[in-house]
Design an enzyme around this catalytic site. Sequence first.
Site, PDB file in Angstrom:
ATOM      1  N   ILE A   1      13.531-130.098  -5.654  1.00 59.94           N
ATOM      2  CA  ILE A   1      13.004-128.888  -5.015  1.00 59.94           C
ATOM      3  C   ILE A   1      13.979-128.499  -3.894  1.00 59.94           C
ATOM      4  CG2 ILE A   1      11.105-127.856  -3.730  1.00 59.94           C
ATOM      5  CD1 ILE A   1       9.283-130.008  -4.837  1.00 59.94           C
TER       6      ILE A   1
ATOM      7  N   VAL B   1      18.975-125.157  -5.814  1.00 59.31           N
ATOM      8  CA  VAL B   1      19.794-125.821  -4.791  1.00 59.31           C
ATOM      9  C   VAL B   1      19.754-127.330  -4.974  1.00 59.31           C
ATOM     10  CG1 VAL B   1      20.095-126.233  -2.311  1.00 59.31           C
ATOM     11  CG2 VAL B   1      19.538-123.939  -3.126  1.00 59.31           C
ATOM     12  N   CYS B   2      18.587-127.915  -4.762  1.00 53.94           N
ATOM     13  CA  CYS B   2      18.485-129.376  -4.699  1.00 53.94           C
ATOM     14  C   CYS B   2      18.743-130.050  -6.033  1.00 53.94           C
ATOM     15  CB  CYS B   2      17.107-129.775  -4.175  1.00 53.94           C
ATOM     16  SG  CYS B   2      16.725-129.021  -2.577  1.00 53.94           S
ATOM     17  N   ALA B   3      18.376-129.376  -7.137  1.00 58.58           N
ATOM     18  CA  ALA B   3      18.706-129.902  -8.458  1.00 58.58           C
ATOM     19  C   ALA B   3      20.058-129.377  -8.931  1.00 58.58           C
ATOM     20  CB  ALA B   3      17.611-129.543  -9.465  1.00 58.58           C
TER      21      ALA B   3
END
Length: 207
Positions: free
Chosen positions: A115, A119-121
Amino acid sequence: MNNQPRPYEPLTSQNAALVLVDHQVGLMTGVRDYSTGELKHNVVALARTAKALKLPIVVATTARDSMWGPTIPELVEALPGIQIIDRSSVNAFDDVRVASAIEATGRKKLIFAGISLEVCAAFPAMTAVAKGFDAYVAVDASGTFSESKRQTGILRMLQAGVIISDYATLMVEILKDNARPEAGAVYAAMDMGWAKLVGQIAQAFGK
């Protein structure tokens, strides 16, 4: 974007690792493409299934003591004893400890969920591709804050060579054979209606 088709090389228990990024309480509150309950279910099921398949698992957070809060407690409970690496970098792969933990798995196929999705993945998955890994993203264990973010995030990852899938498909691909002794635990860990039915059928025929 590389338009050349790549030969299919399956995920296995020997070549894959799972990387979970920023499934934190504060970020969870902003997710709009999945309900909180569904997203929690999916990421916890992914973690439990990966554990049943004996995959190495790397877990990271961002600014958990200030901006975004702790990892959701359901995920912590599903992964007892797993060290969660807290960092300040936006891209998890930019943190030396996270990068070292990923590389220490010795696996060349990395499954990401995070999440937010775009971005985070996406950032560590795209970085993994640039570093020569095969990167997969479980989109249904990765939430984001709007439909436009979801769509553009998926498009950008596809352009970078990331493989997009859902958590159950990735885990069943790794299972490969329903005769494996881990099969019952894998379907139970997925905690899906159809998976429970498979387990009930197997149990009935096993009597």
